[in-house]
Design a protein around this motif. Structure first.
Motif, PDB file in Angstrom:
ATOM      1  N   ASP A 297     -80.719   8.056  77.910  1.00 40.47           N
ATOM      2  CA  ASP A 297     -81.034   6.785  77.259  1.00 40.47           C
ATOM      3  C   ASP A 297     -79.799   6.314  76.489  1.00 40.47           C
ATOM      4  O   ASP A 297     -79.319   6.995  75.578  1.00 40.47           O
ATOM      5  N   LYS A 298     -79.289   5.158  76.858  1.00 40.06           N
ATOM      6  CA  LYS A 298     -78.075   4.642  76.229  1.00 40.06           C
ATOM      7  C   LYS A 298     -78.332   4.150  74.807  1.00 40.06           C
ATOM      8  O   LYS A 298     -77.407   4.023  74.000  1.00 40.06           O
ATOM      9  N   HIS A 299     -79.586   3.855  74.511  1.00 41.47           N
ATOM     10  CA  HIS A 299     -79.919   3.328  73.189  1.00 41.47           C
ATOM     11  C   HIS A 299     -80.328   4.478  72.265  1.00 41.47           C
ATOM     12  O   HIS A 299     -81.264   5.209  72.554  1.00 41.47           O
ATOM     13  N   HIS A 304     -86.093   0.113  74.390  1.00 43.69           N
ATOM     14  CA  HIS A 304     -86.388  -1.164  75.023  1.00 43.69           C
ATOM     15  C   HIS A 304     -87.332  -0.894  76.182  1.00 43.69           C
ATOM     16  O   HIS A 304     -86.935  -0.343  77.200  1.00 43.69           O
TER      17      HIS A 304
END
Length: 817
Positions: A297-299, A304
């Motif tokens: 997960d980049k966040h 999101h």
């Protein structure tokens, strides 16, 4: 000289003035000395606890003899003991019965080193040991390490109150207990070889010394039950047989291994395949399996959401099928789809794999879509066979593909309903997709049981596991004659089954009956004969007192027969009035006739309750029209059936006290409990576990709320049918509740979020109603772990004891701390 040990039942000063009653010494047994070849006591070593715990199970057995280091020792009455001192360890044991929850103190005099166990649980104390026991039969074991003078030994019991008496017994039978039902050995998984000559089975049991950790043993056996090989740390559910039955593939310690049945040699074919699972033989030289990967997960600060499914913890894992060549260990991918591709079935002769995918599609109930795809491995092409709103399972057969799905499959092909009724697609039906591409055939429109799964035999016939009213059975679908035949499994409830594929088609089955515990049976399909290979009754229930069972059906106001059954406590005195508990389904499946489970009716009966299980309108297994009444009803018919059924039950069983009725249910059944509390004062106490109080919040916040509501509230939404979402929601009628209500929830429940119980709790607290809320920390929709299960069972029974027996002491003991 035989001397009389000072063993008396003393009453505390605070108790009512009653004469001291001596315990019957003939009901206390002694054994020893044990291990006299050494004068070193367990407490002289750093391993005292382990030594004592290891001996305890042998002392608990009903056997009258115990062999220790080649010497046979016999249990004898304590009054027959004549020695003043005895070297080595000794043990005392006695059994007692209670008719209610009791509290008191066990006091030992003259024993310097003692370990006191109640039903296998160590009691804390040095000379005084607090004792708490529920209704039923109990065993006390006292292991002594040091006694200087047996003439000075005394065992006293002081009840906390006059009603806390215990009665020593020499009963040859015992009432069922929670520990017995949970800890007893069971077969948790099975796998039968294709030739029917061997099977792998996992036996599981629990013991107090291991606490929540199950003791498991997975073995390869021949059909006569002889053990040929053991698989430490492996479940039978994780093994797969080669088509010729000569090899087994399994995963152990992050290694994929193949066991050769002929010489029991092991070969490792894969290691460290993180995320890989479900290894099966595609053919003799190839394995097929699924391999998943979860992207990072980049966040780091936010999530999101990409859709409704993204709330699921596993939603972002993408799984694809792969092939593994056994000889070279080369792995080859079967599919490159951007969404998970799940293996439904495969056929090595056709060189094809049947897979399913679920693209995001909310256009129609139940707001998901299943694509059925066939992959041809010879040219790596894919063929879309269909897209379906209702879909459960697909398996190859000689003439095409069997599919299990709801009545609405393929534009309502399986419907057997009036035109104005919406189908309940949890009511599984059987279909055939023909090889020639012709229109699918509905095979079970007039078959009332709900079909849950299938295994296909070599001749194209199918073995179906079905919900048949309140039973779970196996049926044979004869492909050539297009008819269904019930197989004689010997069980009311089939738990698991495994099928051979030979001319002697055989089925290995585990299951139980309403009044008989689990067994393992072998069914011969053609002869429809059953042979028992293993039975837990002789292992764990040989001398158990089990409730008697009676069928109780009635006709509701719509003219439909409503099934039910009644559990009567052992040796029930029908000249007296007794409390009763009423239980009903959760979800849309009927309450099955399993011997035990999350809601143990036989245990409730052992606690003195008459138990009425009712199967109200909306359940599957009784035909499509019966189950379809679940749709857009949210208790409308179900509540009427429960109320009417309870009244009919009271008429039929006059020894049930109408003023001491309890009702309970879980999930949808918890919703029903809350809803009933707003509709009737028939019950004296109610319990809702993981219940839905607000249909709207459950629909929007439960991980699968929108999917379940796609059936239970089909085509109805808060914006087009607000009255359904509000008027059928119990919290909107909380002011009508007059019955004491206990709300139970796991605080990590993702199915029905704990806020559903908090809604009702808040409303009833503000209204000044009698309400309790218990949350189990870290628990999801079900209470599974052993210590929590016992606490949960105790909580429910203690609550009913408080309100239906006027005995609050058990509840106070649990929740006064």
């Amino acid at each position: 000289m035989i001397f009389r040990t000072a063993v008396t039942l003393l009453l505390s000063a605070a108790a009512t003035q009653l004469a001291a009653a001596p315990l019957d010494e003939s009901k206390i047994q002694f054994i020893g000395p044990l291990g006299t070849q050494s004068t070193i006591k367990p407490h002289h070593t750093p391993h005292q606890k382990s030594i004592i715990n290891n001996l305890l199970p042998q002392l608990q057995k009903p056997s009258q003899k115990l062999e220790v280091f080649g010497q046979t020792h016999s249990w004898q009455n304590l009054q027959q003991m004549s020695a003043l001192t005895v070297n080595g360890m000794q043990a005392l044991r006695f059994n007692f019965s209670t008719t209610r929850f009791v509290a008191g103190t066990l006091t030992l005099s003259g024993i310097e080193k003692a370990h006191v166990f109640l039903n296998g649980e160590l009691l804390t104390g040095k000379n005084e040991f607090p004792l708490h026991a529920v209704t039923g039969d109990h065993q006390v074991i006292i292991i002594t390490e040091q006694v200087d003078d047996w003439k000075k030994v005394a065992i006293d019991y002081t009840p906390k109150a006059a009603h806390d008496e215990i009665v020593l017994t020499h009963k040859t039978t015992t009432a069922l207990s929670a520990k017995q039902l949970y800890d007893a050995p069971t077969i948790s998984a099975i796998s039968l070889s294709p030739n029917g000559k061997f099977y792998v089975a996992t036996e599981r049991h629990y013991q107090t010394s291991r606490e929540n950790a199950a003791v498991t043993n997975t073995s390869l056996k021949n059909i006569n039950g002889d053990v040929l090989y053991r698989f430490p740390g492996v479940s039978a559910s994780q093994v797969s047989w080669s088509p010729d039955s000569n090899a087994i593939v399994f995963t152990q310690d992050k290694r994929v291994s193949i066991l050769d049945i002929k010489d029991f040699s092991l070969k490792t074919v894969a290691e460290q395949f993180k995320g890989a699972s479900g290894y099966q033989f595609f053919d003799e030289d190839t394995l097929i399996f699924s391999w998943s990967n979860t992207p990072d997960d980049k966040h780091t600060l936010v999530k999101h959401y990409s859709g409704l499914e993204d709330r699921w913890s596993y939603a972002r894992s993408i799984s694809q099928p792969f092939l593994l060549d056994i000889k070279s260990r080369l792995v080859s991918s079967i599919s490159e789809s951007k969404i998970s591709t799940r293996i439904a079935d495969f056929d090595s002769e056709r060189n094809t794999v049947l897979v399913t995918r679920n693209p995001v599609d909310y256009a129609a109930p139940p707001h998901m879509l299943t694509q059925l795809v066939e992959i041809d491995l010879s040219n790596h092409t894919e063929k879309m066979l269909g897209q379906y709103r209702t879909f459960n399972q697909a398996k190859y057969t000689n003439k095409g593909i069997y599919v299990i799905a709801g009545p609405d499959f393929s534009q309502g092909l399986g419907r057997n309903l009036p035109k104005d009724m919406l189908a309940n697609n949890y009511d599984g039906q059987l279909y055939l997709l023909n090889n020639d591409g012709a229109k699918p055939q509905a095979l079970s429109k007039k078959f009332a049981p709900a079909i849950g799964g299938l295994r296909v035999l070599n001749n194209g016939d199918a073995v179906l596991n079905v919900t048949d009213k309140d039973t779970k059975q196996l049926y044979l679908y004869d492909e050539s004659k297009r008819r269904f035949k019930k197989l004689n499994t010997g069980f009311d409830v089939v738990q698991s089954y495994s099928v051979s594929k030979t001319s002697k088609d055989q089925i290995l089955v585990t299951g139980s009956q309403a009044s008989s515990p689990q067994a393992l049976n072998l069914v011969t399909v053609k002869r429809n004969k059953t042979k028992t290979l293993w039975d837990s009754k002789s292992v764990a229930y040989d001398n158990s007192e089990i409730a008697s069972l009676e069928e109780f059906n009635f006709t509701n106001e719509s003219g439909t027969q409503i099934s039910g059954r009644v559990y009567l406590p052992h040796n029930l005195d029908t000249s007296k009035k007794h409390p009763a508990l009423i239980y009903y389904y959760g979800g849309t499946s009927p309450v099955s006739r399993g011997f035990t489970g999350r809601y143990p009716f036989n245990l409730w009966a052992a606690q003195g309750y008459v138990v009425y299980v009712v199967q109200p309108t909306g359940a599957t297994g009784f035909g499509q029209e019966f189950s379809a009444k679940h749709v857009n009803a949210w208790g409308e018919h179900t509540a009427d059936d429960i109320i009417q059924g309870t009244n009919e039950f009271l008429k039929a069983y006059p020894f049930v006290d109408k003023n001491r009725l309890g009702n309970l249910g879980a999930s949808y059944g918890g919703f029903m409990t809350m809803l009933l509390a707003t509709k009737t004062d028939l019950f004296s106490a109610s319990i809702a576990h993981a219940g839905i109080s607000n249909i709207t919040s459950y629909w929007g916040q439960g991980w699968w709320g929108y999917l379940y509501s796609g059936e239970a509230s089909k085509n109805s939404f808060p914006w087009n049918n607000p009255s359904l979402y509000s008027q059928q929601s119990p919290v909107f009628h909380a002011d009508k509740v007059t019955t004491p209500l206990l709300l139970i929830h796991g605080d990590a429940d993702t199915n029905v979020p704990p806020g559903e119980s908090h809604n009702m709790y808040t409303a009833l607290k503000l209204l000044g109603k009698d309400v309790e809320l218990i949350e189990y920390k870290g628990a999801d929709h079900q209470i599974i772990v052993r210590d929590r299960r016992f606490h949960w069972w105790d909580t429910m029974l203690a609550y009913f004891d408080m309100h239906l027996k006027d005995q609050p002491q058990w509840w106070q003991y649990i929740y006064s701390k």
